[in-house]
Scaffold this active site. Structure first.
Site, mmCIF file in Angstrom:
data_model
loop_
_atom_site.group_PDB
_atom_site.id
_atom_site.type_symbol
_atom_site.label_atom_id
_atom_site.label_comp_id
_atom_site.label_asym_id
_atom_site.label_seq_id
_atom_site.Cartn_x
_atom_site.Cartn_y
_atom_site.Cartn_z
ATOM 1 N N ASP A 1 -6.985 35.977 51.720
ATOM 2 C CA ASP A 1 -6.930 35.558 53.132
ATOM 3 C C ASP A 1 -7.734 36.534 53.998
ATOM 4 O O ASP A 1 -7.270 37.014 55.024
ATOM 5 C CB ASP A 1 -5.468 35.486 53.607
ATOM 6 C CG ASP A 1 -5.366 34.968 55.041
ATOM 7 O OD1 ASP A 1 -6.325 34.350 55.536
ATOM 8 O OD2 ASP A 1 -4.310 35.211 55.679
ATOM 9 N N GLU B 1 0.876 29.925 57.826
ATOM 10 C CA GLU B 1 0.673 31.374 57.937
ATOM 11 C C GLU B 1 0.354 31.749 59.378
ATOM 12 O O GLU B 1 0.801 32.765 59.890
ATOM 13 C CB GLU B 1 -0.466 31.841 57.009
ATOM 14 C CG GLU B 1 -0.620 33.359 56.900
ATOM 15 C CD GLU B 1 -1.522 33.998 57.957
ATOM 16 O OE1 GLU B 1 -1.485 35.215 58.111
ATOM 17 O OE2 GLU B 1 -2.261 33.275 58.647
ATOM 18 N N GLU B 2 -0.449 30.918 60.042
ATOM 19 C CA GLU B 2 -1.014 31.320 61.330
ATOM 20 C C GLU B 2 0.014 31.518 62.429
ATOM 21 O O GLU B 2 -0.094 32.447 63.216
ATOM 22 C CB GLU B 2 -2.076 30.303 61.787
ATOM 23 C CG GLU B 2 -3.336 30.290 60.927
ATOM 24 C CD GLU B 2 -4.140 31.583 60.983
ATOM 25 O OE1 GLU B 2 -3.713 32.539 61.643
ATOM 26 O OE2 GLU B 2 -5.197 31.639 60.336
ATOM 27 N N ASP C 1 -10.931 31.101 57.192
ATOM 28 C CA ASP C 1 -9.512 31.423 57.395
ATOM 29 C C ASP C 1 -8.699 30.136 57.413
ATOM 30 O O ASP C 1 -8.516 29.535 58.447
ATOM 31 C CB ASP C 1 -9.352 32.198 58.704
ATOM 32 C CG ASP C 1 -7.938 32.709 58.920
ATOM 33 O OD1 ASP C 1 -7.139 32.678 57.976
ATOM 34 O OD2 ASP C 1 -7.644 33.121 60.041
ATOM 35 N N HIS D 1 -3.548 30.324 52.501
ATOM 36 C CA HIS D 1 -2.771 29.425 53.350
ATOM 37 C C HIS D 1 -3.571 28.191 53.752
ATOM 38 O O HIS D 1 -4.738 28.262 54.098
ATOM 39 C CB HIS D 1 -2.177 30.144 54.566
ATOM 40 C CG HIS D 1 -3.169 30.725 55.522
ATOM 41 N ND1 HIS D 1 -3.756 29.972 56.520
ATOM 42 C CD2 HIS D 1 -3.652 31.976 55.658
ATOM 43 C CE1 HIS D 1 -4.560 30.770 57.228
ATOM 44 N NE2 HIS D 1 -4.524 31.984 56.726
#
Lengths: 441, 441
Positions: free
Chosen positions: B337, B309-310, B275, B263
């Site tokens: 991820d 995504e987060e 991340d 992501h």
């Protein structure tokens, strides 16, 4: 292999991760004592402090084993520069290799001849080398997965580079640091002058990988640039030091000895957290985990903190010599000297029968992601114990980052992850437990 | 599985380690662009830059897929303190959880009630909670080997803590950071207010692990201390953003799609290197390795850089929705991820037949120390693609250090090791290659 074993092993991991002492010990060794090259005041402090700590663990015996060790000092911080024309200089980071002679006062300045290794050097011969500084610039091979293999493929330049270059009349050598990363840290390490006389010895330094790349580029532009090295390192008379030994005496076979160890000395640039503070505290932790979990070994188990692995191996040799003289029956030895990173498994120097037994234990390690069980080397300090029937083993942590720190100023406590260190200690305790329980074939 | 396969795989590793682009790409994404929360200017920059880079790789198609994403901003840096008596304050590091409402201007100050989780909270009930700030302080369980399991066992406090506490009249919540290490970094992350109305929502912050330990100690001494939180974060209207997609069209089965992705968005505190900058550049590198080594896939292979995504998963949902509407036959998807650390293997969400096939490939990965092949989750972004017959996979790097950095200010490029990142990319390319060659059962 049964339920009792998996419970015992789970217990080692839980205790190490939840109530471990390895990280706090390493904090002290690295930050309160620091670098501890053989023969230094700090090495002596490390001997006294670890002896004290082992006594507090409540082992059956703790003692010091005297050993004479070499003493080499770096002296005033080294420096080096590239001179493109008189007065036009560019500093590059270097450090003396351990055991090097100093330069003359004011340094040695000469033209550079770059080689990719000892083979190259021999091809060039005296006519191309005499009066020059030899620059060994073969990098570690990045496509090898195990970085220790890449190290093995390069370290001859550092170990023998000066002795070989001196034969062709070189006035000094600089060696590309054994580091897979491009950065500004020169990495020291041991070297040998072989059978050269004192008068034939030439100074030897490591240059950082970035420095090596820069020098290579500048030589491509102008092969006549000069290089100055200034170092005032010195070798002194041997001094007395000690291996630190602690023992839990076996309940059934007290005359069968199992050793777990690391080396207490370190190079003088960082604080030796990965090399080999990690191995020291993990080895101490193995015996503490036995005490803490109430496991009473059948065989005698010793933690041995070896002195002088880095530049002489005197501690390892002494321990084996004394063991032999006393006819102590050593059946197993395990060393941790590959950094405090996530453990992946072990390599073993043993016969096939023992290796078959070891492989039968693999399922016990699976929950901890310990998967690597291979034949191979073990550890330098325990090597001298080798004989028929003994099993020698080396902890194999993840090797990717090891040479980022090895023998350099950045091998410090902040490069240690607590969990990774603790997992290593528990992994070692589990293997020692299995050998204690099932014996050596 | 044959010699050709082992050669192809060796080739991916060699190319990634010797001529890889993943590290240089991540350097740019992290250091030239930086944190890229959905809806931010940096997120848009990341979209444009990765689109451009994928075009330069020479893929068959590169395009952007529009998706509406939430936009939340942190505003002025938060602060918090413990007040032992009026005027006597101790600062502690906090950060707003993603999606939190702000405090009133000047902050919210109240007594603290410490709980170990949602269960505890319910036991205490309104009489003990009303008007107070709830402090969730259940630590991650250190004796779990897989740190993601430890995360899974704690994250309900962060995700649902505010919604639950508000029901009992709390005026705010602080949550111990999801971090196994004791340090001073608060770790943000997404949270949900469930079905609360705007008026019922209360501010929610993470406190660093050291801060949590301090607060716990001070509460033990004096349960009546007060705590102030000041935050001015804000949720805006949804804005348009994009998934970035590149494709190599398959030579034999162009209508069978394989996805590799990570992501593109990150939290706003660090630069999102682990991340999930790592997953982004590794996924890009998989397709580049195919081009560079001359491997022409039989199936169509897409790199998908998912947006959001987060805090919403809108990109993942959108990609799956479009795929479904177009009746694109997706047979395999792989997500990275879990950080750019040394790869250990994969976990798979697939049927038994496929898992049997996958296990038959294990020997091909052995030289690269890739040993972990297990059933389990895959990745959040590819989850929406789940259907019968598809194989979903997640790269599983070593997890020990991941939560040292996750969602915190120290998730930055210097925490990335080049070799570890490159090994991950090669490991992913190898798996995609095998699925491409042998298909999905």
């Amino acid at each position: 292999m049964n339920k009792q074993d998996s419970t015992a092993i789970r217990n080692f991991y839980n205790t190490s991760l939840l109530k471990g002492k390895s990280y706090a010990w390493l904090d002290h060794l690295s930050n309160q004592i620091g670098a501890r090259l053989s023969g230094s005041l700090n090495a002596q402090k490390a001997v006294e402090w670890t002896e004290q700590e082992l006594k507090e663990v409540g082992l059956d015996k703790v003692w010091l084993q005297s050993v004479m060790v070499p003493k080499w000092t770096r002296g005033v911080t080294e420096f080096a520069y590239i001179e493109t024309e008189p007065g036009q200089t560019t500093n590059v980071p270097i450090c003396a290799l351990g055991g090097s002679v100093p330069t003359p006062i004011g340094g040695v300045k000469a033209e550079i001849v770059e080689v990719k290794g000892l083979e190259d050097l021999r091809k060039l011969g005296t006519s191309n080398i005499e009066g020059k500084i030899v620059f060994y610039n073969r990098p570690m091979q990045a496509d090898l997965i195990n970085t220790f293999e890449a190290y093995g493929g390069c370290v001859d330049q550092r170990y023998s580079g000066a002795a070989e270059a001196a034969k062709f009349g070189a006035v000094g050598v600089i060696v590309r640091s054994m580091n897979l990363r491009l950065d500004d840290f020169p990495h020291t390490g041991t070297m040998s002058y072989g059978d050269l006389t004192d008068l034939e010895k030439i100074p030897a330094a490591a240059i950082s990988t970035n420095g090596a790349e820069l020098l290579h580029s500048m030589l491509t532009l102008n092969p006549n640039i000069k290089f100055l090295i200034n170092m005032n390192c010195r070798t002194w008379k041997d001094v007395e030091s000690f291996n630190v030994i602690g023992e839990i005496t076996g309940s059934e076979f007290p005359n069968e000895y199992m050793v777990v160890g690391g080396h207490l000395d370190s190079w003088d640039l960082g604080d030796g957290s990965h090399d080999d503070g990690a191995g020291v505290v993990q080895s101490m932790e193995v015996l503490r985990l036995f005490k803490e979990t109430g496991y009473k070994p059948k065989r005698s188990i010793r933690v041995v903190l070896f002195m002088n692995e880095e530049n002489g191996l005197r501690g390892g040799k002494k321990y084996a010599e004394v063991a032999k003289n006393k006819a102590e029956n050593h059946v197993f030895a395990l060393e941790s000297d590959a950094g405090g990173f996530t453990p992946r498994g072990f390599s073993f120097d043993c016969n096939d029968e023992n290796f078959t037994q070891i492989q039968s234990w693999k399922p016990l390690f699976e929950p901890y992601l310990i998967h690597y069980f291979a034949k191979g080397g073990s550890g330098a300090d325990i090597g001298p114990l080798k004989k028929d029937g003994i099993v020698l083993a080396g902890l194999r942590p993840d090797s990717q980052r090891y040479f980022d720190y090895h023998h350099a100023k950045n091998d410090t406590f902040d490069a240690i992850n607590k969990r990774e260190l603790e997992l290593g200690a528990a992994t070692m305790a589990s293997l020692v437990y299995l050998f204690d329980k099932y014996g050596v074939q």
